[in-house]
Scaffold this active site. Structure first.
Site, PDB file in Angstrom:
ATOM      1  N   TYR A 160       0.823  -1.217   0.000  1.00  0.00           N
ATOM      2  CA  TYR A 160       0.000   0.000   0.000  1.00  0.00           C
ATOM      3  C   TYR A 160       0.852   1.260   0.000  1.00  0.00           C
ATOM      4  CZ  TYR A 160      -4.040  -2.888   0.680  1.00  0.00           C
ATOM      5  OH  TYR A 160      -5.018  -3.826   0.501  1.00  0.00           O
ATOM      6  N   LYS A 237       2.113 -14.753   5.434  1.00  0.00           N
ATOM      7  CA  LYS A 237       2.385 -15.763   4.396  1.00  0.00           C
ATOM      8  C   LYS A 237       3.904 -15.942   4.352  1.00  0.00           C
ATOM      9  CE  LYS A 237       0.943 -18.385   0.978  1.00  0.00           C
ATOM     10  NZ  LYS A 237       0.154 -19.601   1.205  1.00  0.00           N
ATOM     11  N   ASP A 338      -3.525 -18.069   4.279  1.00  0.00           N
ATOM     12  CA  ASP A 338      -4.600 -18.823   3.617  1.00  0.00           C
ATOM     13  C   ASP A 338      -5.335 -19.694   4.629  1.00  0.00           C
ATOM     14  OD1 ASP A 338      -2.152 -20.099   3.719  1.00  0.00           O
ATOM     15  OD2 ASP A 338      -2.213 -20.900   1.687  1.00  0.00           O
ATOM     16  N   ASP A 362      -6.618  -6.283   4.810  1.00  0.00           N
ATOM     17  CA  ASP A 362      -7.660  -5.755   3.916  1.00  0.00           C
ATOM     18  C   ASP A 362      -8.582  -6.907   3.490  1.00  0.00           C
ATOM     19  OD1 ASP A 362      -9.133  -4.249   2.153  1.00  0.00           O
ATOM     20  OD2 ASP A 362      -7.447  -3.562   0.965  1.00  0.00           O
TER      21      ASP A 362
END
Ligand SMILES: NC(=O)C1=CN([C@@H]2O[C@H](COP(=O)(O)OP(=O)(O)OC[C@H]3O[C@@H](n4cnc5c(N)ncnc54)[C@H](OP(=O)(O)O)[C@@H]3O)[C@@H](O)[C@H]2O)C=CC1
Ligand SMILES: O=C(O)CCC(=O)C(=O)O
Ligand SMILES: [Mg+2]
Length: 473
Positions: A160, A237, A338, A362
């Site tokens: 971002y 992740k 995930d 987000d």
């Protein structure tokens, strides 16, 4: 001081001391109406806030609203491309606490996100998005009431930051060639990898400072929760992005076990301690084997590391955390991103605060909001040390704009967060009661009405606000 706006003639400024707001009885609070459905939501929400404060404090307290501009409305007043005028930034800087509707960001080209810009300009590093269930809200899930989580999203960095280059741009091409010829070959672990020359390219910075200040705030929040919710899960992740997302996890644990050593326990530490509690004579080797079920298949070097970990934990925190004392501490664990998306659906009650980097947070906040009733029920706050801007999780929902049909619940609940932040708990509680009773009474907007069984006629956006107010008493 201002070019085109005038602060209200009555009211006082909120000030900050060590990150805590000092709030007068008549604070001036700037608001941005927002694009798209902001036109419907903001007036409905403002009516609810004013009514709640009025009922709760019978005139002793009152918000003096200060209208400021961003997005399309700003361009109308200030001129073409004036999406985020200096007046707006000055007002937020001066008054410290603001609330906003959603602002449009075009996909692909065009301006970069105004929402993200506000978070970065005011260093609002924690995006706090609670997802909890209101009884009677229809949900695609069987037990939505089991989900009660707060997404704590790092709000200023990650992709971002917006440092990226278009495919085919001169600097993008130069960067790719430089990486391909100089930096990648100089890093043996990258082998013969090359970036395709026709790539767009973006940078994902994750800093230690940014990660740790977010986790620090998340742990402090956890310490305020009831005992059974004192848990912080580091979401990442890190198996794939080892030096960004993996580092976020490591820095999170490092902070928890240094700054909050007496108040925190990590999940692995809890296994090691409870193995010894169940069997006081357990050897470190046996303990290590129980902590890592794949222990026997590991390399000798890795096995030695785990044995060392067991020894270190027992030597350093057995006295302070052993014999069950760890059960009263904040549990810090981590989950791969995930996996957490399925865990909040299959084992929702095992989670509380989910500390994430910007992009994961987000995604996760929309997904979690869906479980408890959808984006119409998803509030949020962007918090820094000297400023806070409250806003819903959702965007401008353009296809519903101007129809007086969208659910204002998310901005109203963001206002509840703002009132709590100000310490105006009585007004916040009134609104929560009003929303809860309206939903339980099946007085809801289209988004919830369409899921209700038997079907119910939807209220308009403005009517839902009135229903909430009606249920204050
Ligand atoms: N902080 C901000 O200001 C944000 C701004 N945006 C921006 O908003 C614009 C539109 O984004 P988009 O992807 O359409 O996402 P939105 O969140 O605006 O809307 C997606 C869908 O979510 C549902 N929804 C959203 N808000 C509500 C609500 N208040 N009540 C009930 N349902 C709601 C609607 O679903 P349905 O039609 O099925 O009922 C809507 O069509 C983009 O420019 C984006 O960049 C996006 C997110 C945050
Ligand atoms: O700024 C935007 O347009 C989107 C931001 C967003 O989706 C969010 O903050 O949740
Ligand atoms: Mg979003």
């Amino acid at each position: 001081m201002y070019e085109k706006i005038t602060p209200p003639s009555t009211g006082e400024k909120i000030t900050f001391n060590n990150g805590e707001p000092t709030v007068p009885d008549n604070p001036i609070i700037p608001f941005i109406r927002g694009d798209g459905t902001g036109i419907d939501i903001w007036p409905a929400a403002q009516k609810v806030f004013d009514a709640a404060v009025d009922v709760a404090y019978t005139g002793k307290r009152k918000i003096s609203w200060f209208k400021i501009y961003a997005g399309d409305e700003a361009c109308e007043l200030y001129g073409t491309y004036q999406y985020l005028p200096q007046d707006t930034l000055t007002a937020i800087q001066e008054y410290g606490v603001a609330i906003k509707g959603p602002l449009t960001t075009p996909v692909g080209g065009g301006i970069r996100s105004l929402n993200v810009a506000l978070r970065q300009i005011f260093d609002l590093y924690a995006c706090v998005r609670p997802c909890r269930y209101y009884a009677g809200t229809p949900s695609p899930h069987k037990n939505p009431e089991k989900l009660d989580v707060i997404v704590y999203r790092e709000n200023t960095e990650d992709i971002y930051l917006g440092i990226e280059w278009r495919q085919g741009s001169e600097i993008g091409d130069r960067l790719i060639k430089y990486l391909n010829t100089e930096l990648i070959p100089a890093t043996p672990e990258h082998g013969k990898k090359q970036i395709p020359l026709d790539s767009g390219i973006g940078i994902k910075p994750i800093s230690k400072t940014g990660s740790q200040r977010l986790v620090r705030r998340a742990i402090k929040h956890a310490l305020q929760l009831p005992k059974h919710k004192q848990m912080v899960t580091l979401v990442h992740k890190g198996n794939i992005m080892k030096y960004t997302e993996g580092a976020f996890r490591d820095w999170g644990y490092e902070l928890a076990t240094s700054e909050f050593r007496q108040q925190c326990i990590t999940e692995r530490e809890s296994w090691i301690l409870s193995n010894k509690e169940k069997n006081p004579n357990i050897t470190t080797q046996e303990n290590a084997r129980m902590v890592d079920p794949g222990f026997d298949a590991l390399t000798t070097e890795k096995q030695a590391q785990i044995v060392k970990e067991v020894e270190t934990v027992l030597n350093s925190i057995w006295d302070t955390h052993g014999n069950g004392k760890w059960q009263d501490k904040v549990m810090v664990n981590d989950r791969i991103a995930d996996s957490i998306f399925q865990q909040i659906q299959t084992r929702p009650d095992e989670y509380s605060i989910l500390a994430t980097m910007n992009l994961n947070g987000d995604y996760l906040s929309d997904a979690a909001a869906a479980i408890v009733g959808g984006l119409g029920m998803g509030p949020g706050a962007n918090i820094g040390d000297e400023c806070a801007i409250f806003e819903a999780t959702h965007g401008t929902a353009p296809k519903h704009a101007g129809l007086d049909r969208i659910n204002p619940g998310s901005v109203i609940l963001s206002g509840v967060m703002m009132l709590e932040y100000l310490g105006w708990q009585e007004a916040a509680d009134l609104i929560k009661k009003g929303i809860g009773d309206a939903i339980a009474n099946r007085e809801v907007t289209y988004d919830l009405a369409r899921l209700m069984e038997p079907p119910v006629e939807p209220l308009k956006c403005s009517e839902f606000a009135e229903a909430i107010i009606k249920h204050f008493s």
